[in-house]
Design an enzyme around this catalytic site. Structure first.
Site, PDB file in Angstrom:
ATOM      1  N   THR A 289       0.853  -1.189   0.000  1.00  0.00           N
ATOM      2  CA  THR A 289       0.000   0.000   0.000  1.00  0.00           C
ATOM      3  C   THR A 289       0.885   1.234   0.000  1.00  0.00           C
ATOM      4  O   THR A 289       1.670   1.464   0.926  1.00  0.00           O
ATOM      5  CB  THR A 289      -0.955  -0.011   1.211  1.00  0.00           C
ATOM      6  OG1 THR A 289      -1.808  -1.145   1.069  1.00  0.00           O
ATOM      7  CG2 THR A 289      -1.808   1.244   1.260  1.00  0.00           C
TER       8      THR A 289
ATOM      9  N   LYS B 139      -0.470  -0.786  -4.517  1.00  0.00           N
ATOM     10  CA  LYS B 139      -1.849  -0.296  -4.360  1.00  0.00           C
ATOM     11  C   LYS B 139      -1.851   1.165  -3.929  1.00  0.00           C
ATOM     12  O   LYS B 139      -1.139   1.542  -2.997  1.00  0.00           O
ATOM     13  CB  LYS B 139      -2.548  -1.125  -3.276  1.00  0.00           C
ATOM     14  CG  LYS B 139      -3.920  -0.593  -2.845  1.00  0.00           C
ATOM     15  CD  LYS B 139      -4.573  -1.518  -1.847  1.00  0.00           C
ATOM     16  CE  LYS B 139      -5.955  -1.050  -1.454  1.00  0.00           C
ATOM     17  NZ  LYS B 139      -5.952   0.049  -0.492  1.00  0.00           N
TER      18      LYS B 139
ATOM     19  N   HIS C 288      -7.496   4.878  -1.752  1.00  0.00           N
ATOM     20  CA  HIS C 288      -7.770   4.374  -0.403  1.00  0.00           C
ATOM     21  C   HIS C 288      -9.242   4.629  -0.010  1.00  0.00           C
ATOM     22  O   HIS C 288      -9.560   4.896   1.134  1.00  0.00           O
ATOM     23  CB  HIS C 288      -6.825   5.035   0.611  1.00  0.00           C
ATOM     24  CG  HIS C 288      -6.369   4.124   1.720  1.00  0.00           C
ATOM     25  ND1 HIS C 288      -5.175   3.459   1.706  1.00  0.00           N
ATOM     26  CD2 HIS C 288      -6.962   3.767   2.888  1.00  0.00           C
ATOM     27  CE1 HIS C 288      -5.038   2.754   2.826  1.00  0.00           C
ATOM     28  NE2 HIS C 288      -6.113   2.907   3.558  1.00  0.00           N
TER      29      HIS C 288
ATOM     30  N   ASP D 196      -9.975   0.150  -7.476  1.00  0.00           N
ATOM     31  CA  ASP D 196     -10.988   0.123  -6.417  1.00  0.00           C
ATOM     32  C   ASP D 196     -11.455   1.542  -6.133  1.00  0.00           C
ATOM     33  O   ASP D 196     -10.880   2.518  -6.620  1.00  0.00           O
ATOM     34  CB  ASP D 196     -10.490  -0.599  -5.149  1.00  0.00           C
ATOM     35  CG  ASP D 196      -9.499   0.213  -4.306  1.00  0.00           C
ATOM     36  OD1 ASP D 196      -9.431   1.459  -4.419  1.00  0.00           O
ATOM     37  OD2 ASP D 196      -8.796  -0.418  -3.488  1.00  0.00           O
TER      38      ASP D 196
ATOM     39  N   GLY E 249     -15.442   3.133  -4.704  1.00  0.00           N
ATOM     40  CA  GLY E 249     -16.779   3.541  -5.107  1.00  0.00           C
ATOM     41  C   GLY E 249     -17.481   2.606  -6.076  1.00  0.00           C
ATOM     42  O   GLY E 249     -18.495   2.993  -6.663  1.00  0.00           O
TER      43      GLY E 249
ATOM     44  N   ARG F 226     -20.041   0.131  -6.837  1.00  0.00           N
ATOM     45  CA  ARG F 226     -21.240  -0.254  -6.087  1.00  0.00           C
ATOM     46  C   ARG F 226     -22.256  -1.029  -6.892  1.00  0.00           C
ATOM     47  O   ARG F 226     -23.291  -1.431  -6.369  1.00  0.00           O
ATOM     48  CB  ARG F 226     -21.917   1.010  -5.506  1.00  0.00           C
ATOM     49  CG  ARG F 226     -21.036   1.821  -4.565  1.00  0.00           C
ATOM     50  CD  ARG F 226     -20.741   1.071  -3.269  1.00  0.00           C
ATOM     51  NE  ARG F 226     -19.890   1.827  -2.368  1.00  0.00           N
ATOM     52  CZ  ARG F 226     -18.554   1.682  -2.283  1.00  0.00           C
ATOM     53  NH1 ARG F 226     -17.927   0.796  -3.044  1.00  0.00           N
ATOM     54  NH2 ARG F 226     -17.856   2.411  -1.437  1.00  0.00           N
TER      55      ARG F 226
ATOM     56  N   ARG G 217     -15.644  -1.192   1.192  1.00  0.00           N
ATOM     57  CA  ARG G 217     -16.789  -1.085   2.107  1.00  0.00           C
ATOM     58  C   ARG G 217     -17.900  -2.104   1.858  1.00  0.00           C
ATOM     59  O   ARG G 217     -18.444  -2.638   2.829  1.00  0.00           O
ATOM     60  CB  ARG G 217     -17.333   0.345   2.071  1.00  0.00           C
ATOM     61  CG  ARG G 217     -16.329   1.369   2.618  1.00  0.00           C
ATOM     62  CD  ARG G 217     -16.881   2.785   2.496  1.00  0.00           C
ATOM     63  NE  ARG G 217     -15.941   3.802   2.925  1.00  0.00           N
ATOM     64  CZ  ARG G 217     -15.035   4.386   2.140  1.00  0.00           C
ATOM     65  NH1 ARG G 217     -14.920   4.023   0.866  1.00  0.00           N
ATOM     66  NH2 ARG G 217     -14.244   5.320   2.623  1.00  0.00           N
TER      67      ARG G 217
END
Ligand code: FNR
Length: 331
Positions: free
Chosen positions: A155, A204, A228, A259, A261, A263, A283
């Protein structure tokens, strides 16, 4: 019945302590980037094909040589114990049931050994933070190799932890272990991680074509275009907007994922059309875990896969190879 990620979020909100839900939801600063991530996917428009045989749709893919049933993977997030008493063990079971790739975070509450046992043969990557104490990082990476993780994810967007609206009751992304992050980390970390693990290294958290080129030149086998989830530099560009330049810069030299958002299955379709080999969910997986444990995680992964298959049929596409930017309208 899968009603979408928004419904999973509502269910999670009902089952989580408010401060935990808020810690998961929050971004840094004014949360401009959190909002931009989702709206950038919305702003893209598709140009579907018609009158094509879409009886059979294949969404299987291959990531760094591992064949997976779906281009939908679990992004590394810490402290799954805040969502389910079994923590990452439940996530690993859900991932394994769906056959999805699980990127396990350094800040996991359960040990890598426990998580790997629960994942029972399913593919796992290990996300690492570079600690000031390189010996500590080396031990974590060696443990990841021993338990069968097939890539190391570095990361890169946390030289320091940003300021976030909610730090909850003092939860940090580092989780159980207190990591002293090293802000001096440079490109040489990529080769170092490769040499101590013998595994491919995925970087990442980058958003720029020049950084992508430098990372690949330094030995990265894969890149995750990410900000992130809007939790680091507020005001950073949405990942959907950053992805095309990274894909163009890297070409075939490395695999590019994204990655932030994502959905809906239509968001996944748009990401793949822009050249990503897979998307990662942050999430939404935590929402599934909070609302339904391991079956909840499986439901989220299968739900996204179903939505992607539907979107592909409606767009007149039957395999991921057919997806490119020609599917997107210039708006
Ligand atoms: C994260 N993320 C993250 N990333 C990472 O590399 N290591 C980590 O420990 C964590 N921890 C973490 C905790 C929580 C609660 C969140 C929401 C996120 C970032 C994560 O991997 C991913 O980049 C984003 O979550 C993707 O955006 P979405 O899908 O959440 O919008």
């Amino acid at each position: 019945v899968w009603e979408g990620a928004a419904a999973a979020e509502t269910a999670a909100r009902a089952s989580l302590r408010p401060e935990v839900f808020d810690w998961i939801a929050c971004g840094s600063g004014d949360e401009l980037t959190v909002a931009a991530n989702t709206s950038a996917w919305h702003d893209l428009r598709l140009r579907p094909h018609v009158l094509r045989d879409v009886t059979n749709v294949d969404i299987s893919c291959s990531l760094l040589g591992t064949v997976l049933p779906m281009p939908i993977a679990i992004a590394p997030t810490s402290r799954h114990d805040l969502c389910d008493p079994e923590g990452e063990i439940a996530t690993a079971r859900g991932a394994a049931a769906a056959g999805a790739l699980f990127a396990v975070a350094t800040g996991s509450e359960r040990t890598l050994q426990e998580i790997s046992t629960a994942a029972a043969g399913a593919p796992r990557w290990f996300q690492v933070y570079m600690a000031r104490d390189r010996g500590w990082t080396r031990e974590r990476v060696q443990e990841a190799v021993e338990v069968g993780c097939s890539a190391v994810v570095l990361t890169a967007d946390v030289p320091v932890v940003s300021r976030r609206r909610s730090t909850g009751a003092g939860f940090v992304d580092a989780g159980r272990v207190r990591i002293e992050l090293d802000p001096s980390v440079g490109l040489d970390a990529i080769a170092w991680l490769g040499s101590i693990s013998g595994l491919p290294v995925v970087v990442k958290g980058l958003l720029r074509a020049d950084d992508a080129e430098r990372c690949v030149a330094a030995g990265a086998a894969g890149l995750i275009v990410s900000n992130h989830g809007g939790r680091q530099l507020d005001g950073a560009v949405a990942t959907a907007r950053a992805l095309p330049a990274v894909v163009a810069a890297v070409g075939q030299a490395a695999e590019v994922y994204v990655d932030g958002g994502v959905r809906r299955g239509t968001d996944v379709l748009k990401a793949l059309a822009l050249g990503a080999k897979s998307i990662f969910l942050g999430r939404p997986v935590l929402w599934g875990l909070a609302a339904g444990g391991a079956p909840g995680v499986e439901a989220v992964l299968r739900g996204f896969a179903e939505e992607l298959e539907l979107a592909m049929r409606l767009a007149g596409c039957t395999s991921l190879r057919e997806l490119d930017s020609d599917l997107l309208a210039v708006v």
